[in-house]
Write an enzyme that holds these catalytic residues in place. Sequence first.
Site, short mmCIF file in Angstrom:
data_model
loop_
_atom_site.label_atom_id
_atom_site.label_comp_id
_atom_site.label_asym_id
_atom_site.label_seq_id
_atom_site.Cartn_x
_atom_site.Cartn_y
_atom_site.Cartn_z
N CYS A 93 -10.65 5.07 7.29
CA CYS A 93 -9.38 4.07 6.10
C CYS A 93 -9.11 3.10 6.22
CB CYS A 93 -8.58 5.60 5.54
SG CYS A 93 -8.18 5.85 4.12
N SER A 97 5.79 4.28 3.51
CA SER A 97 5.04 3.13 2.91
C SER A 97 6.40 2.96 1.42
CB SER A 97 4.40 3.10 2.25
OG SER A 97 4.13 4.36 0.86
N CYS A 129 -7.65 14.61 4.83
CA CYS A 129 -6.95 14.11 3.59
C CYS A 129 -7.65 14.85 2.75
CB CYS A 129 -6.42 12.74 2.49
SG CYS A 129 -7.65 11.82 2.96
N GLY A 185 3.03 7.54 -1.28
CA GLY A 185 3.84 8.33 -1.61
C GLY A 185 3.81 9.31 -0.40
N GLY A 235 3.00 1.04 5.17
CA GLY A 235 4.03 1.35 6.45
C GLY A 235 3.31 1.98 7.70
N ALA A 283 1.21 -1.24 0.23
CA ALA A 283 0.47 0.74 -0.26
C ALA A 283 1.00 1.39 0.19
CB ALA A 283 -0.58 0.35 1.05
N MET A 284 0.66 1.43 -1.23
CA MET A 284 1.64 3.01 -1.27
C MET A 284 1.18 4.36 -1.54
SD MET A 284 5.00 1.44 -4.12
CE MET A 284 5.90 2.24 -3.19
N VAL A 309 6.81 8.35 2.80
CA VAL A 309 8.30 7.73 2.75
C VAL A 309 8.48 6.19 3.55
CG1 VAL A 309 8.84 9.12 4.86
CG2 VAL A 309 10.79 8.11 3.78
#
Length: 363
Positions: free
Chosen positions: A103, A15, A201, A11, A127, A8-9, A13
């Site tokens: 989430c 992850s 977000c 964006g 992460g 699960a990325m 640092v």
Amino acid sequence: MQKKALIAMSGGVDSSVAAYLMAQKGYDCAGATLKLYDNPQCSQPGERACCTPSDTEVARNVAARLGMLYYVFPMQEEFRKNVIDKFASTYLNGGTPNPCIDCNRFLKFDALVKKAQELGIDYVVSGHYARVQKDPDTGRYLLKKGLDSTKDQSYVLYSMTQEQLAHILFPLGEYTKAEIRQIAQEQGFINADKPDSQDICFIPDGDYASFIEEYTGNSSAPGEFLDTDGRVLGKHKGHIHYTIGQRRGLGISAPQSLYVCGKSLQTNQVILGKKEDLMSSSCLVNDINLIPWDHLDGPVQCKVKTRYRQPEQPATIEQIEKDLLKVTFHEPQRAVTPGQAAVFYDGDTVLGGGTIVTEAQLK
């Protein structure tokens, strides 16, 4: 046979380094970013926002550097239903929500796990600073704190089920944040020095009340501020503008500091009181998830956090209904707020948690 992992990325640092560490461990890795919204307002990158289009490009860049496949999964409808709708509803019903918990619960560790299974991938990797261990005596998976106490994120993960814990890996749980940034710098990741995301977000400007009004199409109805004796102190802008424990922005002149102590939704009144009026000796918790057990057979002594940044407090938890716990604090606690999570700990093990509710909300 080589194990497969879906990273699960976001964006960020963390992850990105999680992806690197899993590749180093020999996993067949692919990166994945969740597209959560189409609202242009949400696409404005705040200094500490996350999940923006630029974050997606960063994640794609890191995945390419690591030679990974990279996916973007559209999950706008799931995010709207399970996070934004719940966020607005909780505020409108007098609570203060934590959308990051929802989430994680409904998107990263439910929808994304199902996506991984559809692709024949063994694990989803996140992460987060936390750890998963299997209890050799019971065979149940346990959620543990991350070793870096300043970055531990176990509080926002309490809702994870046994099925999810069996398919989740947290490679950062054994590291400190400083070590993670050093790895990112050594690997030349473009986000090595990126600040940690802190904003909600989908509300990058932080004005959640205006967001709710625009999102629901309904303006907040002004009402009365009352003191704890029922005397009118002034007018408020609408109860969604206030949360338990709030002191600033009340617009009330008084000889001593006043705090939001409660709300009456039926009469649209906000109750103000002194600091001591914020103290609670107990609270109720529903929508519960227990990790080492399916249910509590009797009272359990543990530590409890009722806010993410709050130090753990000694308490007794007791299950009084199938989906209801009573938390009795050993010492009264300040600003225990409906809508927030109460999370239970035994040392570094997360016992579970749930959502703080009032008796009125249960009726």
